[in-house]
Design an enzyme around this catalytic site. Sequence first.
Site, PDB file in Angstrom:
ATOM      1  N   THR A 223      -5.619  -5.297   2.385  1.00  0.00           N
ATOM      2  CA  THR A 223      -4.504  -5.835   1.603  1.00  0.00           C
ATOM      3  C   THR A 223      -3.920  -7.091   2.234  1.00  0.00           C
ATOM      4  OG1 THR A 223      -2.217  -5.314   0.993  1.00  0.00           O
ATOM      5  CG2 THR A 223      -3.063  -4.170   2.886  1.00  0.00           C
ATOM      6  N   ASP A 224      -3.285  -7.908   1.403  1.00  0.00           N
ATOM      7  CA  ASP A 224      -2.598  -9.093   1.940  1.00  0.00           C
ATOM      8  C   ASP A 224      -1.358  -8.712   2.746  1.00  0.00           C
ATOM      9  OD1 ASP A 224      -0.959  -8.283  -0.180  1.00  0.00           O
ATOM     10  OD2 ASP A 224      -0.919 -10.230  -1.172  1.00  0.00           O
ATOM     11  N   GLU A 225      -0.916  -7.449   2.643  1.00  0.00           N
ATOM     12  CA  GLU A 225       0.308  -7.050   3.344  1.00  0.00           C
ATOM     13  C   GLU A 225       0.147  -7.057   4.866  1.00  0.00           C
ATOM     14  OE1 GLU A 225       2.279  -3.622   1.834  1.00  0.00           O
ATOM     15  OE2 GLU A 225       1.850  -4.149  -0.236  1.00  0.00           O
TER      16      GLU A 225
ATOM     17  N   ILE B 128      -8.237   1.578  -7.838  1.00  0.00           N
ATOM     18  CA  ILE B 128      -9.107   0.410  -7.697  1.00  0.00           C
ATOM     19  C   ILE B 128     -10.554   0.825  -7.427  1.00  0.00           C
ATOM     20  CG2 ILE B 128      -9.377  -1.804  -6.527  1.00  0.00           C
ATOM     21  CD1 ILE B 128      -6.496  -1.687  -5.692  1.00  0.00           C
TER      22      ILE B 128
ATOM     23  N   ASN C 257       9.743  -9.765  -9.256  1.00  0.00           N
ATOM     24  CA  ASN C 257       9.773  -8.455  -9.913  1.00  0.00           C
ATOM     25  C   ASN C 257      10.648  -8.468 -11.162  1.00  0.00           C
ATOM     26  OD1 ASN C 257       8.146  -7.504  -7.861  1.00  0.00           O
ATOM     27  ND2 ASN C 257       9.853  -6.709  -6.645  1.00  0.00           N
TER      28      ASN C 257
ATOM     29  N   GLN D  51       7.462   1.531 -14.537  1.00  0.00           N
ATOM     30  CA  GLN D  51       8.409   0.999 -15.537  1.00  0.00           C
ATOM     31  C   GLN D  51       7.884   1.238 -16.962  1.00  0.00           C
ATOM     32  OE1 GLN D  51      10.747   0.682 -13.699  1.00  0.00           O
ATOM     33  NE2 GLN D  51       9.856  -0.013 -11.772  1.00  0.00           N
TER      34      GLN D  51
ATOM     35  N   LYS E 287      -2.957  -0.366   7.689  1.00  0.00           N
ATOM     36  CA  LYS E 287      -4.065  -1.165   7.132  1.00  0.00           C
ATOM     37  C   LYS E 287      -4.466  -2.262   8.130  1.00  0.00           C
ATOM     38  CE  LYS E 287      -5.843  -0.916   3.625  1.00  0.00           C
ATOM     39  NZ  LYS E 287      -6.986  -0.108   3.118  1.00  0.00           N
TER      40      LYS E 287
ATOM     41  N   TYR F 264       2.760   1.609   6.038  1.00  0.00           N
ATOM     42  CA  TYR F 264       1.494   1.428   5.302  1.00  0.00           C
ATOM     43  C   TYR F 264       0.744   0.196   5.794  1.00  0.00           C
ATOM     44  CZ  TYR F 264      -1.503  -0.461   1.610  1.00  0.00           C
ATOM     45  OH  TYR F 264      -2.552  -1.032   0.930  1.00  0.00           O
TER      46      TYR F 264
HETATM   47  P1  NAD Z   1      -4.967   4.906  -4.734  1.00  0.00           P
HETATM   48  O1  NAD Z   1      -3.860   5.527  -3.967  1.00  0.00           O
HETATM   49  O2  NAD Z   1      -4.856   4.776  -6.217  1.00  0.00           O
HETATM   50  O3  NAD Z   1      -6.340   5.685  -4.448  1.00  0.00           O
HETATM   51  C1  NAD Z   1      -6.723   6.119  -3.180  1.00  0.00           C
HETATM   52  C2  NAD Z   1      -7.927   7.039  -3.326  1.00  0.00           C
HETATM   53  O4  NAD Z   1      -8.366   7.427  -2.004  1.00  0.00           O
HETATM   54  C3  NAD Z   1      -7.623   8.334  -4.100  1.00  0.00           C
HETATM   55  O5  NAD Z   1      -8.673   8.631  -4.992  1.00  0.00           O
HETATM   56  C4  NAD Z   1      -7.539   9.390  -2.997  1.00  0.00           C
HETATM   57  O6  NAD Z   1      -7.884  10.699  -3.437  1.00  0.00           O
HETATM   58  C5  NAD Z   1      -8.530   8.840  -1.970  1.00  0.00           C
HETATM   59  N1  NAD Z   1      -8.239   9.309  -0.595  1.00  0.00           N
HETATM   60  C6  NAD Z   1      -7.047   9.253   0.050  1.00  0.00           C
HETATM   61  N2  NAD Z   1      -7.167   9.789   1.291  1.00  0.00           N
HETATM   62  C7  NAD Z   1      -8.474  10.154   1.421  1.00  0.00           C
HETATM   63  C8  NAD Z   1      -9.221  10.743   2.477  1.00  0.00           C
HETATM   64  N3  NAD Z   1      -8.645  11.062   3.652  1.00  0.00           N
HETATM   65  N4  NAD Z   1     -10.545  10.972   2.289  1.00  0.00           N
HETATM   66  C9  NAD Z   1     -11.131  10.653   1.107  1.00  0.00           C
HETATM   67  N5  NAD Z   1     -10.470  10.115   0.068  1.00  0.00           N
HETATM   68  C10 NAD Z   1      -9.158   9.858   0.233  1.00  0.00           C
HETATM   69  O7  NAD Z   1      -5.196   3.483  -4.045  1.00  0.00           O
HETATM   70  P2  NAD Z   1      -5.588   2.085  -4.703  1.00  0.00           P
HETATM   71  O8  NAD Z   1      -4.352   1.401  -5.169  1.00  0.00           O
HETATM   72  O9  NAD Z   1      -6.721   2.287  -5.626  1.00  0.00           O
HETATM   73  O10 NAD Z   1      -6.088   1.291  -3.399  1.00  0.00           O
HETATM   74  C11 NAD Z   1      -7.445   1.378  -2.975  1.00  0.00           C
HETATM   75  C12 NAD Z   1      -7.632   0.509  -1.751  1.00  0.00           C
HETATM   76  O11 NAD Z   1      -7.312  -0.845  -2.052  1.00  0.00           O
HETATM   77  C13 NAD Z   1      -6.760   0.889  -0.558  1.00  0.00           C
HETATM   78  O12 NAD Z   1      -7.522   0.756   0.620  1.00  0.00           O
HETATM   79  C14 NAD Z   1      -5.627  -0.127  -0.588  1.00  0.00           C
HETATM   80  O13 NAD Z   1      -5.116  -0.355   0.706  1.00  0.00           O
HETATM   81  C15 NAD Z   1      -6.363  -1.339  -1.109  1.00  0.00           C
HETATM   82  N6  NAD Z   1      -5.533  -2.318  -1.820  1.00  0.00           N
HETATM   83  C16 NAD Z   1      -4.720  -1.927  -2.851  1.00  0.00           C
HETATM   84  C17 NAD Z   1      -3.989  -2.878  -3.554  1.00  0.00           C
HETATM   85  C18 NAD Z   1      -3.101  -2.482  -4.720  1.00  0.00           C
HETATM   86  O14 NAD Z   1      -2.445  -3.333  -5.293  1.00  0.00           O
HETATM   87  N7  NAD Z   1      -3.047  -1.220  -5.124  1.00  0.00           N
HETATM   88  C19 NAD Z   1      -4.052  -4.230  -3.184  1.00  0.00           C
HETATM   89  C20 NAD Z   1      -4.874  -4.597  -2.111  1.00  0.00           C
HETATM   90  C21 NAD Z   1      -5.623  -3.641  -1.449  1.00  0.00           C
HETATM   91  O1  TDX Z   2      10.413   1.270  -8.977  1.00  0.00           O
HETATM   92  C1  TDX Z   2      10.116   0.256  -8.327  1.00  0.00           C
HETATM   93  N1  TDX Z   2      10.937  -0.833  -8.391  1.00  0.00           N
HETATM   94  C2  TDX Z   2      10.699  -1.989  -7.718  1.00  0.00           C
HETATM   95  O2  TDX Z   2      11.485  -2.951  -7.810  1.00  0.00           O
HETATM   96  C3  TDX Z   2       8.927   0.172  -7.506  1.00  0.00           C
HETATM   97  C4  TDX Z   2       7.987   1.354  -7.404  1.00  0.00           C
HETATM   98  C5  TDX Z   2       8.674  -1.012  -6.840  1.00  0.00           C
HETATM   99  N2  TDX Z   2       9.528  -2.065  -6.922  1.00  0.00           N
HETATM  100  C6  TDX Z   2       9.192  -3.334  -6.245  1.00  0.00           C
HETATM  101  C7  TDX Z   2       8.755  -3.230  -4.806  1.00  0.00           C
HETATM  102  C8  TDX Z   2       7.775  -4.375  -4.678  1.00  0.00           C
HETATM  103  O3  TDX Z   2       8.459  -5.590  -4.404  1.00  0.00           O
HETATM  104  O4  TDX Z   2       8.051  -3.856  -6.947  1.00  0.00           O
HETATM  105  C9  TDX Z   2       7.133  -4.494  -6.056  1.00  0.00           C
HETATM  106  C10 TDX Z   2       5.757  -3.820  -6.140  1.00  0.00           C
HETATM  107  O5  TDX Z   2       5.884  -2.520  -5.599  1.00  0.00           O
HETATM  108  P1  TDX Z   2       4.636  -1.530  -5.443  1.00  0.00           P
HETATM  109  O6  TDX Z   2       3.986  -1.333  -6.757  1.00  0.00           O
HETATM  110  O7  TDX Z   2       5.095  -0.338  -4.685  1.00  0.00           O
HETATM  111  O8  TDX Z   2       3.616  -2.435  -4.591  1.00  0.00           O
HETATM  112  P2  TDX Z   2       3.685  -3.106  -3.128  1.00  0.00           P
HETATM  113  O9  TDX Z   2       4.650  -2.393  -2.259  1.00  0.00           O
HETATM  114  O10 TDX Z   2       3.865  -4.576  -3.333  1.00  0.00           O
HETATM  115  O11 TDX Z   2       2.191  -2.785  -2.602  1.00  0.00           O
HETATM  116  C11 TDX Z   2       1.056  -2.855  -3.494  1.00  0.00           C
HETATM  117  O12 TDX Z   2       0.321  -4.051  -3.276  1.00  0.00           O
HETATM  118  C12 TDX Z   2      -0.385  -4.164  -2.062  1.00  0.00           C
HETATM  119  C13 TDX Z   2       0.128  -1.648  -3.313  1.00  0.00           C
HETATM  120  O13 TDX Z   2       0.885  -0.451  -3.516  1.00  0.00           O
HETATM  121  C14 TDX Z   2      -0.523  -1.655  -1.966  1.00  0.00           C
HETATM  122  O14 TDX Z   2      -1.452  -0.580  -1.864  1.00  0.00           O
HETATM  123  C15 TDX Z   2      -1.263  -2.965  -1.785  1.00  0.00           C
HETATM  124  O15 TDX Z   2      -1.791  -3.040  -0.493  1.00  0.00           O
END
Ligand code: NAD
Ligand code: TDX
Length: 339
Positions: free
Chosen positions: A128-130, A19, A254, A199, A159, A155
């Site tokens: 995050t909404d979590e 992101i 899912n 997937q 957060k 996690y």
């Molecule tokens: P990601 O795991 O893809 O990327 C995380 C990045 O942070 C990587 O580039 C990693 O190298 C860097 N990083 C990790 N530890 C570090 C450290 N100690 N110092 C410097 N860099 C470091 O994560 P993402 O899915 O892109 O999520 C980014 C942010 O958005 C997070 O804060 C996450 O909580 C939040 N967020 C994610 C989602 C989602 O659906 N993925 C939803 C809501 C909020």
């Molecule tokens: O193989 C799988 N099969 C499956 O059923 C995986 C990897 C996940 N799942 C389910 C678990 C969850 O209900 O799918 C849903 C989504 O899983 P993830 O992609 O691991 O996301 P989630 O745990 O919902 O969290 C994500 O959204 C909020 C991000 O990883 C977080 O960083 C963000 O804060």
Amino acid sequence: MTESFTPKNIIVTGGCGFIGSDFVHYVVNNHPDVHVTVLDALTYAGNLENIKPLLGDQVEFVHGNICDAQLLDELVPGHDAIVHYAAESHNDNSIADPEPFLKTNVEGTFRLIEAARKYDVRFHHVSTDEVYGDLALDDPAKFTEETPYRPSSPYSSTKASSDLLVRAWFRTYGLRMTISNCSNNYGPYQHVEKFIPRQITNIIEGIRPKLYGDGLNVRDWIHTEDHSSAVWTILTQGRLGETYLIGANGERNNLTVLKDILRVMGQPEDAFDWVKDRPGHDRRYAIDSTKLQTELGWRPTHTNFESGLRQTVQWYVDNPQWWEPAKAATEAKYKAQGQ
Ligand code: NAD
Ligand code: TDX
């Protein structure tokens, strides 16, 4: 009344992740006068390739850890904002080994807000909404900015902890901050450990997709590009001390998402395996983004999930060199966990 802030020289932590790197692209595409310093430790989740084409006069990369206070003392002065994405982000990893989550998500955020306070730099915290826990499937309610914190996983509890630190630094020290809590993101460049890319890449490699539990857990999907535009809106127009929820009315269970992926990729809709559920698995997330939409006028643009999903599938088909290096180890880790 919203306040307007015009950043010129920002630090984006975690700007090589899924992101954070999209946000760097967003800034380059929309605000060519803003300089971006990406600070990223390049953990297993970070990939410099995500921003490599952008490196130059406008975007600079610093390889470093957000827990490194000395590095922050050198880096932060002269910048006018920190947009904080860096985190350990995967729930399943946090269940297997919580310690890195405490270190990066809690201590790392603490180090950053200390630096932001010391050098009087504005701070936007990406969360995050979590942090709100989960909702029942039959509950008409959605999360709002007033929902009490009730995180479930290692996690989400780290957060939540980081959000509370940022709020306390506002109240106690007057840190100029905003917070956003966003729902599940999808789109290109997401690590293959996460649900949708796992997937898609399984199907490409001839591995059957894996669905946890009964498959009825609901996530509220938003395209990463909409998350980026929302963060920019909050950074530049949000009221100091405020939290804004980001979501795009994308609730889907899912099983439905998996069937969509199978259909888009030309597979039978039952061509997947049911696997062991995630411990403590949150049932449902749902965001009410009324505050962001009415107060700051933000709107999502990717409102058709199926077309966003098609674009995402195509990206993984076209870019195996990006995801293949991480695929085998990721699947081996899941296999050892029975997932
Ligand atoms: P990601 O795991 O893809 O990327 C995380 C990045 O942070 C990587 O580039 C990693 O190298 C860097 N990083 C990790 N530890 C570090 C450290 N100690 N110092 C410097 N860099 C470091 O994560 P993402 O899915 O892109 O999520 C980014 C942010 O958005 C997070 O804060 C996450 O909580 C939040 N967020 C994610 C989602 C989602 O659906 N993925 C939803 C809501 C909020
Ligand atoms: O193989 C799988 N099969 C499956 O059923 C995986 C990897 C996940 N799942 C389910 C678990 C969850 O209900 O799918 C849903 C989504 O899983 P993830 O992609 O691991 O996301 P989630 O745990 O919902 O969290 C994500 O959204 C909020 C991000 O990883 C977080 O960083 C963000 O804060």
